[in-house]
Structure formats: structure tokens, C-alpha cells
Design a protein around this motif. Structure first.
Motif, PDB file in Angstrom:
ATOM      1  N   HIS A  94       0.848  -1.201   0.000  1.00  0.00           N
ATOM      2  CA  HIS A  94       0.000   0.000   0.000  1.00  0.00           C
ATOM      3  C   HIS A  94       0.879   1.245   0.000  1.00  0.00           C
ATOM      4  O   HIS A  94       0.651   2.180  -0.775  1.00  0.00           O
ATOM      5  N   VAL A  98       1.216   4.007  -2.916  1.00  0.00           N
ATOM      6  CA  VAL A  98       0.939   5.421  -2.615  1.00  0.00           C
ATOM      7  C   VAL A  98       2.079   6.286  -3.119  1.00  0.00           C
ATOM      8  O   VAL A  98       1.868   7.320  -3.765  1.00  0.00           O
ATOM      9  N   THR A 103      -3.711   4.830  -7.871  1.00  0.00           N
ATOM     10  CA  THR A 103      -4.953   5.011  -7.120  1.00  0.00           C
ATOM     11  C   THR A 103      -6.031   4.038  -7.571  1.00  0.00           C
ATOM     12  O   THR A 103      -5.933   3.409  -8.633  1.00  0.00           O
ATOM     13  N   PRO A 110      -5.938   6.002  -2.684  1.00  0.00           N
ATOM     14  CA  PRO A 110      -4.958   4.929  -2.852  1.00  0.00           C
ATOM     15  C   PRO A 110      -5.602   3.547  -2.745  1.00  0.00           C
ATOM     16  O   PRO A 110      -6.652   3.379  -2.105  1.00  0.00           O
ATOM     17  N   SER A 260      -3.012   4.055 -13.029  1.00  0.00           N
ATOM     18  CA  SER A 260      -3.923   3.310 -12.161  1.00  0.00           C
ATOM     19  C   SER A 260      -4.578   2.169 -12.935  1.00  0.00           C
ATOM     20  O   SER A 260      -4.731   2.233 -14.161  1.00  0.00           O
TER      21      SER A 260
END
Length: 438
Positions: A94, A98, A103, A110, A260
Motif C-alpha cells: 500500500h 501510494v 490510485t 490509494p 492506475s
């Protein structure tokens, strides 16, 4: 060679920018050596040295800034400090994602620890005991197992991830420097007992962990080990710890793009992960790499096997006989309690609460709203698992062990019943959703 009149001033200014010592800065000015991205990273990271030295005092680090070298994508966010770690590997990635700027396409927030944990395989069950000459071990895993947790996470999170393995330590450093120069943090896999801040005698030499290299400090590196502070480690010590991992030697991974994932990709991968999780728990999936005679220790069948052995007071495989010695009993219950509170292979509520959060978040993905109906089942299981953990007393006496084991057996049988109901219902919903999507 002629020297500029303000050489000392130039050297000190360069020291401030690059983190080089005075001698190196002076020499590099005289020889016209440019300021390297690596030196610039050292300057950005030097503020964290004191925090790393004060790790035992519990001082949290400030978030390091992105590398000075221009990143190939948009400006990257700062690297976040470890907070609210429920599952170590999901929380670690994570933070990496980030920092890379990746995202969730639905929320634009996130990718959460819960979502990543669920995609990795979420929850599971495995119990093993081994009797040695001086001790009896009790291993309990409530994380997804034996599937490769981190590899599944990376494959299913939808982000672009670059992985490398090499037998060459020099090449491994080149890969890492290239990623750091591009403004990316780098995950590496190491032998835990080889880390300078770990007592190697307390850790199995085969046990590994992933760390994140976030930048330089002078000639050393700053790494995130999930402790809440950044630890300083020398290049040589990190190379040694990485080399001790014979399989996947010098493995490292980074996220080269802030792109993303697509919402549809995450939805598809969430259903794949849920099918894997529920079939493993229900015993309808073959366990990769696990001999058939060990299968009874996994999933809901394993929970019932565990309950039977807790209740057994007469045979050599019953826990009352296995832990008839006070020292073995104390050691085994301490280890069991540790697994239930650990954030790598277990955790709070046996990670069932985190799995409930995953289902709630996955319900926001295209076509998966029905998943949210199942989160309450796993919140109930989290409470049942916490109640089970409270029954485990490392200070119990030999005389009282069988009574404690009987209480644990009652609790485990209840857990197995609710786990089976929850997994069966979730599997049916996931199958229906997958059919509708195909």
C-alpha cells in the motif's frame, strides 16, 4: 590545478545539496564531477538518520521526499509512514503504491491495505505442531496459504510492477539504483536473521521478509521494515541479507508507472481472488505443493482437526499429551499467541475484519455490489477469532492445560461452523457474479 578562491564555500554548498562529506565535495568540484541523482537522494534522506537511530524510542519518521531526478510520470507523493498495519505485506505494498501515485479508479483514493490483502488471497487457515528434542512448536496461520501471497497481490492489483531476480549482486544494485534514480521506492526480499537489527539466533534462517528501500543516507540506505521508523542499513549488509535468500536470489520489485488499474480489471481479479480464498477454505481446491496427508491441517477441515486435537487428552497427537511438560506448554502457547497477534501470518481477528473491509470496498467495483452483503459474516468471525485468542494463556499450568484446551476446542468448533457458512455463501455469490460478467 588552480583552485577557485571560494572553493570552501562551494564545497559546503555542494555538501548541503548532495549530502557528500567535505573531502568528497571538494574533490568533485575540482574534477568537475556532476552532482549525481544518487547524491541528491542522499541529501533528501539525511534528515531521517536521527529518526532511524532513535527507532527504539518509537519516534516516527517524517515522510521522505521523492528523488531529485525527474520522475518519468507526474510528481510523486511522499512516501507514507507505516500506520495502522493489520497485514504486513499488504500494508507495505500500500505504501509503495501510494508513493508511486497509483490510485483506485473508482474512489481516486490509494489502493487500500484491505483491497490489496483481499486480492492477495485474503484469509485462510493452517495449523502444525512439531516436537523437537527440547521444545514443541505450535504454528497457526490465518492468512491465505500456501499460495504466493505477495505475487498474487502484485499480479492482481492492476498496477504496472517490474520484478527482477539475478544471481549477480552487482546487477542487483544496478536495478535498484535505476529505480531509485527514477524516483521510485524498491521492494527487496531478505533473510530476516541477516538483518543487523535482528537477533539472528531468535529467527529461523529460512525465514524471509520484504523491505522497501526508500532512499540513501550518505553511503548507506534507508529501508522501511514496517516498524514505524526508517532503518539505516549499509549497502553491504543489505546485499548480504538479500543473497542469503537462495530462491528468487536478489529479488526486487518496483512500480515504474503511476498509471492506475482499470476498474473492470480490479473487479475481475477480485472475483478470482474470492474463488481462490473460498475454495481453499472449503477444501474444494487442491493445495499447491502440499502433500495430501497434510491437507487435513488446512482450511475448515484443518479447524476441525485442530479442535479434535485440542479435545484429545489420551493419544500422542492430542495437545494434552504433546504439551504435558510445563516448559513445552509455555513455549507452545507463547508461540501460538504470537501467531494470533502477528501481522505477517495472522493478526487482529485472524484478519477476518480486514477481509470484511475488502468485501465492502470490492462491492464498489463495477458489478460487484452484492459482495457487500457478506461483510457482516466476516465481522462476526473477527469477533469469534478474538475471543479464541483470549483463551490462549501462555502462563497456564500443566494441571489446567486440558481445561483450557477444551475451551479452545469449543470456540474452534464454533468458528469452523461459521467459517463454512460464510465461505459457502460468499462462493455462491462470487460464482453468480462471475457468470453474469462472462
Amino acid at each position: 590545478m588552480g583552485q577557485p578562491a571560494n572553493l570552501k564555500k562551494q564545497a559546503r554548498e555542494r555538501m548541503e545539496r548532495t549530502g557528500e562529506n567535505y573531502t568528497t565535495a571538494r574533490k568533485n568540484i575540482l574534477t568537475g564531477k556532476p552532482e549525481s541523482p544518487k547524491a541528491a537522494r542522499a541529501a533528501q534522506a539525511r534528515d531521517y538518520a536521527k529518526e532511524a537511530r532513535d527507532a527504539k524510542a518509537g519516534i516516527k519518521p517524517k515522510a521522505p521526499k521523492p528523488a531529485a531526478a525527474p520522475a518519468p510520470q507526474d510528481e510523486l507523493p511522499e512516501y507514507p509512514a507505516p500506520e495502522d498495519v493489520i497485514q504486513y505485506d499488504a500494508a507495505l505494498w500500500h505504501r509503495v503504491l501510494v508513493q508511486a501515485g497509483v490510485t483506485n479508479p473508482v474512489t481516486e483514493a490509494p489502493l487500500s491495505q484491505a483491497l490489496l490483502a483481499g486480492l492477495a488471497g485474503g484469509i485462510g487457515f493452517m495449523v502444525f505442531t512439531f516436537e523437537y528434542e527440547e521444545t514443541t512448536t505450535a504454528t497457526l496461520v490465518t492468512r491465505a496459504h500456501p499460495e504466493p501471497y505477495t505475487q498474487n497481490l502484485l499480479a492482481r492489483c492492476g498496477a504496472k510492477v517490474t520484478e527482477r531476480t539475478t544471481g549477480s549482486a552487482a546487477r542487483a544494485v544496478e536495478y535498484m539504483d535505476a529505480a531509485l534514480d527514477a524516483g521510485r521506492t524498491v521492494a527487496v526480499r531478505v533473510a530476516i536473521n541477516a538483518l543487523p537489527w535482528i537477533d539472528g539466533n531468535e529467527v529461523d534462517e529460512a525465514e524471509t521478509i520484504d523491505l522497501v528501500v526508500v532512499g540513501d543516507h550518505e553511503d548507506d540506505l534507508l529501508v522501511d521494515d514496517g516498524s514505524g521508523v526508517l532503518n539505516v542499513i549499509s549497502q553491504e549488509d543489505l546485499a548480504f541479507a538479500r543473497a542469503k535468500r537462495k530462491k528468487e536470489k536478489h529479488w526486487l520489485a518496483w512500480v515504474p508507472s503511476s498509471r492506475s488499474p482499470k476498474a473492470e480489471t480490479l473487479a475481475t481479479n477480485a472475483l478470482v481472488a474470492i474463488e481462490e480464498t473460498t475454495s481453499r477454505l472449503l477444501g474444494t481446491r487442491e493445495l499447491s505443493g502440499i502433500p495430501d496427508h497434510f491437507a487435513k491441517n488446512f482450511g475448515i477441515t484443518g479447524m476441525r482437526t485442530f479442535a479434535a486435537r485440542l479435545r484429545d487428552t489420551t493419544t500422542k497427537t492430542g495437545w494434552s499429551q504433546m504439551f504435558a511438560d510445563q516448559e513445552r506448554l509455555a513455549g507452545g502457547m507463547t508461540q501460538l499467541s504470537g501467531f494470533l497477534s502477528d501481522t505477517r501470518f495472522g493478526g487482529e481477528g485472524a484478519l477476518r475484519g480486514l477481509y470484511a473491509d475488502f468485501l465492502d470496498e470490492a462491492a464498489g467495483l463495477p458489478g460487484l455490489s452484492a459482495l457487500g452483503e457478506h461483510s457482516a459474516d466476516y465481522l462476526q468471525l473477527a469477533q469469534l477469532w478474538d475471543e479464541f485468542a483470549e483463551l490462549v494463556d501462555p502462563e497456564v499450568t500443566v494441571e489446567n492445560r486440558s481445561a483450557m484446551f477444551a475451551q479452545m476446542a469449543d470456540a474452534m468448533e464454533r468458528i469452523a461452523e461459521v467459517e463454512e457458512q460464510a465461505a459457502t455463501a460468499l462462493a455462491a455469490t462470487a460464482k453468480s457474479l462471475a457468470s453474469q460478467a462472462s
